[in-house]
Design an enzyme around this catalytic site. Structure first.
Site, short mmCIF file in Angstrom:
data_model
loop_
_atom_site.label_atom_id
_atom_site.label_comp_id
_atom_site.label_asym_id
_atom_site.label_seq_id
_atom_site.Cartn_x
_atom_site.Cartn_y
_atom_site.Cartn_z
N SER A 239 46.43 39.66 39.82
CA SER A 239 45.99 38.67 40.93
C SER A 239 44.45 38.69 41.09
O SER A 239 43.85 39.69 40.60
CB SER A 239 46.82 38.70 42.16
OG SER A 239 46.52 39.56 42.75
N LYS A 240 44.19 37.75 41.95
CA LYS A 240 42.63 37.89 42.35
C LYS A 240 42.24 39.20 42.88
O LYS A 240 40.78 39.84 42.60
CB LYS A 240 42.11 36.85 43.27
CG LYS A 240 42.29 35.40 42.94
CD LYS A 240 43.50 34.37 43.54
CE LYS A 240 44.69 34.57 42.79
NZ LYS A 240 45.88 34.58 43.42
N ARG A 241 43.07 39.88 43.48
CA ARG A 241 42.72 41.24 44.43
C ARG A 241 42.32 42.42 43.14
O ARG A 241 42.05 43.34 43.32
CB ARG A 241 43.78 41.52 45.27
CG ARG A 241 44.82 41.95 44.71
CD ARG A 241 46.08 42.07 45.69
NE ARG A 241 47.15 42.13 45.30
CZ ARG A 241 47.83 43.19 44.65
NH1 ARG A 241 47.23 44.29 44.83
NH2 ARG A 241 48.99 43.06 43.97
N GLY A 243 40.49 41.85 40.57
CA GLY A 243 39.04 41.37 40.12
C GLY A 243 39.36 40.13 39.23
O GLY A 243 40.12 39.30 39.73
#
Length: 468
Positions: A239-241, A243
């Site tokens: 996911s976005k976290r 990167g």
RNA sequence: GUCCCUAUCAUCUAGUGGCCUAGGAUAUCGCCCUUUCACGGCGAGUACCGGGGUUCGAAUCCCCGUAGGGACGCCA
């Protein structure tokens, strides 16, 4: 029969790297078998699908150069066809109307969860003869077989068996008449004569349902290949976290499509010990059977290594092509001065990304406005102006400005001054580039040109004398 | 919770019963090369999830645990 594969993203966001890998596998298999690769946009979710997402997906496919032979098809343009099939299913007794409200269904689900059962529709309208409630638009459900099992031979997982008793009667048309995913995929895969369904393994559980619908329609069942998901470095769903997850984000950060593709293909697929593959090699060597069964974690480090590898080895012209966009982004004008391909040749061994390459090449095209502080402290002494003046004098005499002569001139100066190159080189680098890291001096100066080099040395001497 | 799937170094992986005192790559560390930064070369440490079987022999086959992931929508 000709192989036909498809990539069928839903336009509800960016093309993320998991999707890109699935697309790559499908593309590769089609190319390898000289089949066809189809792009289909699954936009039946009217609420969440956006034009921006469609554009983003197409842009990413284009950047990765995954050319499709057919499409993009849009499911929203095929509603008539889906309705036709739904009607057909209704007429043949393979589907029925369900008048349950959302609330009713939610309550049912909660009850079942409370009883620790697998939540599923209980079939209350399946064979009901009750009179439908007034004014309720029914959804349409597929009449899933009650007994037996669905079995399919997954090209990567092997045999998968699911009991029909685990499956419930899924909705194929919403109460507003819009067909759902499981129906539209089936119709499309049949109509588009897809032979190999290569997709993420989050669809494994949908497969038996889809097979049942295909059977009800009397269609031939394609082969399935479910590829494992890509996990973040912590083993959690990417996911976005973790990167960047969007393909185009990697372009923005200075990655080459060659590197991303090479990285992605090795994530869950391998061919012996080989790490680097050209596109042609991949087309030749790719086998669905060699795809791993286990999910794998995304490793930014290895991607970075591959990116540097491609920066080092691809033709400078190719790098230049991809660099154009970055030069614009970072507002570096390279129309004057050394040819960008020559700068690429000189710098490619010290850049892991294209962003870095641009950032560390500015001094070839822009004046030096400041000098690295630590470098000044370490490399500059009161003798420096004298040394540099001597070097400048030698350099000024050169009538042919090439690497050999420049190298020779610097050597000669050192000999005459009776100092080691270590006393002169770093200062010269500071003077001409402003920093402490650059290609070898002769290459750097050659690319800078004689007059620029001499100007910068002079300016630096003045600067040093003033602060002393 | 129920169902489905998976399990080799930190990470990506090779390995399909003897070639495995487990190979490669990335990352890390050390040495060498070197006018800087890099590149490169050489080397080091690090793994078969656990327990039972089957077999002369198991990382490889089977079973049971355990852990992780996925699915369970009028999303796709």
């Amino acid at each position: 029969m000709k192989v036909r594969t498809r990539f069928a993203p839903s336009p509800t966001g960016l093309l993320h790297i998991g999707g890109a890998r699935t697309a790559l596998f499908s593309w590769l298999y089609a190319r390898k078998t000289q089949g066809e690769f189809i792009l289909r946009i699954e936009d039946t979710d009217l609420e969440r699908s956006t034009q921006a997402s469609i554009d983003a997906i197409l842009e990413a496919m284009d950047w990765l150069d995954l050319q499709y032979d057919e499409g993009p098809y849009y499911q929203t343009k095929r509603f008539d066809r889906y309705r036709e099939i739904i009607q057909q299913l209704l007429d043949s007794g393979h589907a029925y109307k369900c008048y349950c409200s959302k609330e009713e269904l939610d309550a049912l689900r909660e009850e079942q969860m409370a009883r620790k059962e697998k939540p599923r529709y209980d079939g209350r309208w399946r064979d009901s003869t009750a009179t439908p409630p007034e004014g309720v638009q029914p959804a349409i459900r597929f009449k899933n077989p009650v007994d037996g099992v669905v079995e399919f031979d997954d090209l990567v997982r092997g045999k998968i068996t699911i009991a029909n008793s685990e499956l419930d009667d899924l909705i194929i048309a919403r109460s507003d008449g819009v067909p759902t995913y499981n129906l539209s995929v089936v119709v499309d895969d049949i109509d588009m004569q897809v032979t190999h369904v290569i997709r993420g393994d989050d669809h494994i559980n949908n497969t038996p349902r889809q097979i049942n619908i295909m059977r009800a329609l009397g269609a031939e069942i394609p082969k399935f290949a479910h590829v494992p998901m890509i996990l973040g470095s912590d083993g959690q769903r990417l996911s976005k976290r973790h990167g960047a997850v969007g393909v185009m984000q990697y372009r923005d950060e200075g990655y080459l499509p060659e590197a991303l593709l090479n990285y992605l293909v090795r994530l869950g697929w391998s061919h012996g010990d080989q790490e680097v593959f050209s596109r042609d090699e991949l087309v030749q060597l790719f086998e669905i059977e060699d795809i791993n069964r286990a999910p794998s974690s995304f490793s930014p480090d290895k991607l970075l290594w591959l990116n540097q590898h491609y920066i080092k080895t691809l033709p400078a012209e190719r790098i230049a092509e991809e660099l154009t966009w970055h030069l614009e982004q970072q507002k570096l004008d390279v129309s004057q001065g050394a040819a960008i391909t020559e700068v690429i040749e000189a710098q490619r061994e010290r850049a892991k990304t294209l962003v870095e390459l641009v950032a560390s090449s500015r001094y070839f095209y822009e004046p030096v406005t400041s000098y690295d502080e630590a470098g000044m402290k370490k490399q500059v002494t009161t003798d420096t102006p004298r040394y540099l003046a001597a070097v400048a004098e030698q350099l000024a005499q050169l009538s042919t400005w090439d690497e050999v002569n420049i190298h020779q001139a610097i050597q000669t100066s050192c000999e005459q001054l009776q100092v080691k190159l270590g006393k002169v080189g770093p200062a010269l680098r500071l003077a001409t580039t402003g920093g402490t890291s650059s290609p070898s001096l002769e290459v750097t100066l050659k690319l800078l040109g004689q007059s620029v080099t001499l100007e910068r040395i002079q300016k630096f001497i003045t600067y040093v004398e003033n602060i002393a």
